[in-house]
Design an enzyme around this catalytic site. Structure first.
Site, PDB file in Angstrom:
ATOM      1  N   CYS A  68     -16.515  -6.151  22.626  1.00  0.00           N
ATOM      2  CA  CYS A  68     -15.347  -6.178  21.744  1.00  0.00           C
ATOM      3  C   CYS A  68     -14.224  -5.263  22.197  1.00  0.00           C
ATOM      4  O   CYS A  68     -13.045  -5.603  22.070  1.00  0.00           O
ATOM      5  CB  CYS A  68     -15.759  -5.846  20.315  1.00  0.00           C
ATOM      6  SG  CYS A  68     -16.229  -4.112  20.054  1.00  0.00           S
ATOM      7  N   HIS A 107     -16.854  -1.512  16.300  1.00  0.00           N
ATOM      8  CA  HIS A 107     -16.423  -2.873  16.615  1.00  0.00           C
ATOM      9  C   HIS A 107     -14.926  -2.975  16.364  1.00  0.00           C
ATOM     10  O   HIS A 107     -14.443  -2.630  15.285  1.00  0.00           O
ATOM     11  CB  HIS A 107     -17.184  -3.891  15.764  1.00  0.00           C
ATOM     12  CG  HIS A 107     -16.858  -5.318  16.096  1.00  0.00           C
ATOM     13  ND1 HIS A 107     -17.103  -5.875  17.332  1.00  0.00           N
ATOM     14  CD2 HIS A 107     -16.285  -6.307  15.348  1.00  0.00           C
ATOM     15  CE1 HIS A 107     -16.708  -7.143  17.334  1.00  0.00           C
ATOM     16  NE2 HIS A 107     -16.207  -7.420  16.145  1.00  0.00           N
ATOM     17  N   ASP A 122     -11.013 -12.268  15.819  1.00  0.00           N
ATOM     18  CA  ASP A 122     -12.125 -11.576  16.499  1.00  0.00           C
ATOM     19  C   ASP A 122     -12.712 -12.539  17.523  1.00  0.00           C
ATOM     20  O   ASP A 122     -13.414 -13.487  17.165  1.00  0.00           O
ATOM     21  CB  ASP A 122     -13.184 -11.158  15.473  1.00  0.00           C
ATOM     22  CG  ASP A 122     -14.327 -10.364  16.093  1.00  0.00           C
ATOM     23  OD1 ASP A 122     -14.373 -10.245  17.338  1.00  0.00           O
ATOM     24  OD2 ASP A 122     -15.181  -9.861  15.339  1.00  0.00           O
TER      25      ASP A 122
END
Length: 290
Positions: A68, A107, A122
């Protein structure tokens, strides 16, 4: 770094003169279909950095994926270059072992505002929990996608992302009781606030996740890529091809174990990934489900 190189990497050839929702949805989907979620650098002698130019060279020019801090940092840069109102946020991933959200934000996600409406983008969670399109920030609204129904829930002091999925149907009976299978219908994924974050906010987490012996990413080598019908994943030596079948209420898992000398070919043919060094696959008993 330039947008044209990135667009070529994700196979996008449309117009991007107007930063609208349709274009955002398209590049979000193209990214997850072309760029894997992976932590293979840890397992082939590379260091993962949050330097954006290093990330661009790795993902765009060397045809790699990333986790991420890499994928969503790159995607955030792309959105800003395209003119989107984009803010970096941090989230705390749900820990299925302790049955609670992690204490620290590990994250990175992006908030995008378009015509007064807010969306969460995302492109780097992977496997069946990967959203294919940005989610509108509306509490409790069912937002169906190919892998299941996602919801964002306003808890007052934080937002929670959850997903209701389908039952796994396993082709190979040898894997019917695999720890990699998720059997929980509704699953919390992560929580977050709308507090803007700068890249340096994640520096400690980026370092910890690739050095702490207890880190999931130390204990498992992971590569996941979405496909038009589901996703592929290589977890340690277990290769899976998953087909979403919402009309039948199941997801079909075709799983098999592979040998060390097959890993390079699988990464090249199934994920379009070529590593600079030999992969040292790992699949220790750290909780992680497809």
């Amino acid at each position: 770094m330039n947008l044209d190189e990135y667009f070529k990497r994700i196979g996008f050839s449309g117009s991007y003169d107007k930063p609208d929702l349709a274009t955002l949805k398209l590049i979000h989907r193209q990214h997850i279909m072309c760029i894997p979620f992976e932590n293979l650098s840890i397992h082939c002698g590379e260091r993962i950095t949050m330097d954006l130019e290093v990330i661009f060279n790795k993902i765009v020019r060397r045809n790699r994926g990333g986790w991420c801090f890499e994928n969503n940092s790159l995607f955030g840069w792309v959105l800003r270059q395209m003119g989107y109102d984009t803010t970096t946020l941090g989230s705390r991933v749900f820990n299925i072992t302790s049955d609670e959200f992690n204490l620290k934000e590990k994250h990175l996600i992006n908030k995008v505002v378009i015509d007064g409406k807010t969306y969460i983008a995302d492109v780097s969670f992977g496997v069946s929990l990967q959203i294919w399109e940005p989610l509108e920030l509306i509490s409790g609204k069912d937002q169906p996608q190919m892998s299941g129904v996602f919801r964002l829930i306003d808890k007052g002091d934080m937002w929670v992302l959850e997903k209701t999925g389908r039952k796994p149907e396993v082709v190979n009976s040898e894997f019917a009781k695999s720890r990699l299978l998720n059997r929980k219908e509704t699953k919390q994924i992560y929580c977050f606030t709308l507090q803007p974050r700068e890249p340096h906010h994640f520096s400690q987490a980026n370092n910890l996740l690739q050095t702490d012996p207890a880190s999931l990413f130390i204990n498992k080598s992971i590569c996941s890529l979405q496909t038009p019908t589901g996703f592929r994943a290589l977890i340690g030596w277990t290769y899976s091809e998953v087909t979403f079948k919402p009309e039948e209420g199941v997801d079909v898992f075709d799983m098999r174990n592979v040998k060390d000398d097959e890993l390079e070919e699988i990464l090249r043919e199934k994920f379009n990934v070529k590593l600079p060094n030999k992969l040292q696959a790992v699949n220790k008993k750290e909780c992680y489900t497809l």
